[in-house]
Design a protein around this motif. Structure first.
Motif, PDB file in Angstrom:
ATOM      1  N   LYS A   1      52.005   4.304   6.551  1.00 19.00           N
ATOM      2  CA  LYS A   1      53.422   4.380   6.949  1.00 19.00           C
ATOM      3  C   LYS A   1      53.975   2.975   7.236  1.00 19.00           C
ATOM      4  CE  LYS A   1      52.537   7.097  10.504  1.00 19.00           C
ATOM      5  NZ  LYS A   1      51.063   7.082  10.442  1.00 19.00           N
ATOM      6  N   SER A   2      53.254   2.225   8.063  1.00 24.13           N
ATOM      7  CA  SER A   2      53.710   0.857   8.378  1.00 24.13           C
ATOM      8  C   SER A   2      53.696  -0.016   7.132  1.00 24.13           C
ATOM      9  CB  SER A   2      52.792   0.195   9.406  1.00 24.13           C
ATOM     10  OG  SER A   2      52.820   0.904  10.594  1.00 24.13           O
ATOM     11  N   THR A   3      52.669   0.160   6.328  1.00 30.90           N
ATOM     12  CA  THR A   3      52.553  -0.670   5.117  1.00 30.90           C
ATOM     13  C   THR A   3      53.767  -0.458   4.214  1.00 30.90           C
ATOM     14  OG1 THR A   3      50.155  -0.528   5.285  1.00 30.90           O
ATOM     15  CG2 THR A   3      51.051  -1.216   3.157  1.00 30.90           C
TER      16      THR A   3
ATOM     17  N   GLU B   1      54.822  -7.516   3.447  1.00 29.47           N
ATOM     18  CA  GLU B   1      53.657  -7.329   2.583  1.00 29.47           C
ATOM     19  C   GLU B   1      54.146  -7.345   1.146  1.00 29.47           C
ATOM     20  OE1 GLU B   1      50.642  -7.257   3.513  1.00 29.47           O
ATOM     21  OE2 GLU B   1      50.783  -6.754   5.651  1.00 29.47           O
TER      22      GLU B   1
ATOM     23  N   PRO C   1      49.361  11.149   9.770  1.00 27.35           N
ATOM     24  CA  PRO C   1      48.202  10.673  10.509  1.00 27.35           C
ATOM     25  C   PRO C   1      48.096   9.158  10.507  1.00 27.35           C
ATOM     26  CG  PRO C   1      47.580  12.350   8.897  1.00 27.35           C
ATOM     27  CD  PRO C   1      48.997  11.989   8.625  1.00 27.35           C
ATOM     28  N   SER C   2      47.311   8.658  11.429  1.00 20.82           N
ATOM     29  CA  SER C   2      47.070   7.219  11.544  1.00 20.82           C
ATOM     30  C   SER C   2      46.396   6.684  10.276  1.00 20.82           C
ATOM     31  CB  SER C   2      46.131   7.029  12.739  1.00 20.82           C
ATOM     32  OG  SER C   2      46.249   5.740  13.204  1.00 20.82           O
ATOM     33  N   GLY C   3      46.803   5.493   9.876  1.00 22.65           N
ATOM     34  CA  GLY C   3      46.127   4.818   8.762  1.00 22.65           C
ATOM     35  C   GLY C   3      46.508   5.326   7.383  1.00 22.65           C
TER      36      GLY C   3
ATOM     37  N   HIS D   1      40.594  -1.547  -0.947  1.00 22.73           N
ATOM     38  CA  HIS D   1      41.168  -0.428  -0.205  1.00 22.73           C
ATOM     39  C   HIS D   1      42.613  -0.195  -0.630  1.00 22.73           C
ATOM     40  CE1 HIS D   1      42.218   1.343   4.021  1.00 22.73           C
ATOM     41  NE2 HIS D   1      42.276   2.233   3.062  1.00 22.73           N
TER      42      HIS D   1
ATOM     43  N   GLU E   1      57.226   2.471  14.723  1.00 20.32           N
ATOM     44  CA  GLU E   1      56.620   2.952  15.975  1.00 20.32           C
ATOM     45  C   GLU E   1      57.120   2.176  17.203  1.00 20.32           C
ATOM     46  OE1 GLU E   1      52.403   3.561  15.798  1.00 20.32           O
ATOM     47  OE2 GLU E   1      52.531   4.221  13.734  1.00 20.32           O
TER      48      GLU E   1
ATOM     49  N   HIS F   1      55.896   8.680  16.045  1.00 22.25           N
ATOM     50  CA  HIS F   1      55.065   9.783  16.527  1.00 22.25           C
ATOM     51  C   HIS F   1      55.889  10.689  17.430  1.00 22.25           C
ATOM     52  CE1 HIS F   1      51.455   8.145  14.778  1.00 22.25           C
ATOM     53  NE2 HIS F   1      51.701   6.972  15.329  1.00 22.25           N
TER      54      HIS F   1
HETATM   55  N1  ATP Z   1      46.712  -6.779   6.572  1.00 22.48           N
HETATM   56  C1  ATP Z   1      45.815  -5.809   6.341  1.00 22.48           C
HETATM   57  N2  ATP Z   1      44.596  -6.098   5.827  1.00 22.48           N
HETATM   58  C2  ATP Z   1      43.714  -5.121   5.563  1.00 22.48           C
HETATM   59  N3  ATP Z   1      43.927  -3.807   5.784  1.00 22.48           N
HETATM   60  C3  ATP Z   1      45.112  -3.463   6.298  1.00 22.48           C
HETATM   61  C4  ATP Z   1      46.126  -4.430   6.594  1.00 22.48           C
HETATM   62  N4  ATP Z   1      47.202  -3.778   7.089  1.00 22.48           N
HETATM   63  C5  ATP Z   1      46.881  -2.461   7.097  1.00 22.48           C
HETATM   64  N5  ATP Z   1      45.626  -2.277   6.626  1.00 22.48           N
HETATM   65  C6  ATP Z   1      44.960  -0.975   6.486  1.00 22.48           C
HETATM   66  O1  ATP Z   1      45.809  -0.127   5.771  1.00 22.48           O
HETATM   67  C7  ATP Z   1      45.704   1.215   6.234  1.00 22.48           C
HETATM   68  C8  ATP Z   1      47.073   1.737   6.526  1.00 22.48           C
HETATM   69  O2  ATP Z   1      47.625   1.032   7.632  1.00 22.48           O
HETATM   70  P1  ATP Z   1      49.085   1.341   8.171  1.00 22.48           P
HETATM   71  O3  ATP Z   1      49.265   0.517   9.380  1.00 22.48           O
HETATM   72  O4  ATP Z   1      50.078   1.221   7.070  1.00 22.48           O
HETATM   73  O5  ATP Z   1      48.950   2.875   8.577  1.00 22.48           O
HETATM   74  P2  ATP Z   1      49.903   3.787   9.433  1.00 22.48           P
HETATM   75  O6  ATP Z   1      50.046   5.064   8.680  1.00 22.48           O
HETATM   76  O7  ATP Z   1      51.137   3.066   9.784  1.00 22.48           O
HETATM   77  O8  ATP Z   1      49.015   4.058  10.721  1.00 22.48           O
HETATM   78  P3  ATP Z   1      49.369   4.084  12.290  1.00 22.48           P
HETATM   79  O9  ATP Z   1      50.131   5.339  12.529  1.00 22.48           O
HETATM   80  O10 ATP Z   1      48.035   4.103  12.933  1.00 22.48           O
HETATM   81  O11 ATP Z   1      50.124   2.831  12.555  1.00 22.48           O
HETATM   82  C9  ATP Z   1      44.757   1.187   7.429  1.00 22.48           C
HETATM   83  O12 ATP Z   1      43.470   1.590   6.995  1.00 22.48           O
HETATM   84  C10 ATP Z   1      44.750  -0.270   7.818  1.00 22.48           C
HETATM   85  O13 ATP Z   1      43.507  -0.627   8.371  1.00 22.48           O
END
Ligand code: ATP
Length: 249
Positions: free
Chosen positions: A40-42, A51, A35-37, A14, A171, A203
């Motif tokens: 952004k956090s990554t 990470e 949007p979620s996922g 992924h 967040e 958000h």
């Molecule tokens: N440690 C991990 N192992 C596997 N998948 C992960 C891990 N951390 C994040 N993901 C996946 O990476 C994708 C992005 O996650 P991330 O938290 O960065 O999104 P986001 O944009 O911050 O979403 P949100 O607004 O919901 O927090 C998601 O599909 C999540 O399931």
């Protein structure tokens, strides 16, 4: 101050970040929306090495983040990682305060342990920061006796105690009752106005629009659109940004 080039991050098959390029100047306040996922956090977590990037480069000033020893993961106290974490402050959705330590102890611990600051000096600084986040009367309380908004303000003071060059907010108001959100956003707004360099995954569209100097719209693991709040919110260029904004505004 911060340079990100071609940042990619995969979990197994992924691919979450698909090539992020970003350059942040001192004093910029960047709101990261989307949007979620969408990663952004990554992205934030890669910046302070919670990470490990799969590819790309991250520079904090003249220090290359992803050249840190790859075995030294998040929880190990490798000196280079410790140094990075003192330069980059991070505040999370969950406040992560130490429950068995008072508010004051939560704030002085980092500078004393990681920067060898003398206790007296650490306390002086902590009191100043507690005034900044309007928590000075709670210095001797324990986290469990505080509201979520109060705990989050302590978490911000704790991060600031390390005197970071840049602050990452992930967040930070999402876990709070609606009536407590404002007090945390007020602290962040003051910080922004005081010139702190900030990346804020949020958000809270009003904060993004009114406080940030630049808005990044992330979608599908890339920065799909960016610009001043006026550009992104009022003169939206891309259809998918428009769709996202109409779903949240
Ligand atoms: N440690 C991990 N192992 C596997 N998948 C992960 C891990 N951390 C994040 N993901 C996946 O990476 C994708 C992005 O996650 P991330 O938290 O960065 O999104 P986001 O944009 O911050 O979403 P949100 O607004 O919901 O927090 C998601 O599909 C999540 O399931």
């Amino acid at each position: 101050m911060l340079q990100i080039q071609g940042l990619r991050k995969s979990y197994g098959n992924h691919e979450v970040l698909k090539g992020v390029d970003l350059s942040v100047n001192k004093g910029e306040v960047i709101a990261v929306i989307g949007p979620s996922g969408t990663g952004k956090s990554t992205m934030l977590r890669c910046i302070n090495f919670l990470e490990e990037p799969t590819a790309g480069s991250i520079w904090l000033g003249d220090e290359k983040v992803e050249s840190l020893p790859s075995k030294a993961k998040a929880r190990t106290y490798h000196p280079q990682i410790t140094r990075l974490r003192t330069r980059v402050g991070m505040v999370f959705q969950q406040f992560n305060l130490w429950p068995h330590k008072s508010v004051l102890e939560n704030i002085i611990e980092g500078p004393m342990l990681l920067k060898n600051v003398a206790k007296e000096e650490a306390i002086k600084k902590a009191k100043y920061l507690l005034e900044l986040v309007k928590m000075v009367d709670k210095a001797d309380k324990y986290p469990a006796s505080l509201s979520g908004g109060q705990q989050q303000r302590v978490a911000i003071a704790r991060a600031l105690a390390m005197e970071p060059e840049v602050m990452l907010f992930d967040e930070v108001t999402s876990a709070l009752d609606p009536q407590l959100v404002g007090e945390v956003l007020e602290v962040m707004t003051n910080l922004a106005q005081a010139g702190m360099t900030m990346l804020v995954v949020t958000h809270e569209m009003k904060f993004a629009e009114n406080v940030s100097s630049r808005v990044l719209f992330m979608d599908g693991g890339v920065i799909a659109e960016q610009g001043t709040p006026q550009q992104v919110f009022r003169n939206t260029e891309h259809e998918r940004t428009r769709k996202f904004l109409s779903s949240v505004l």
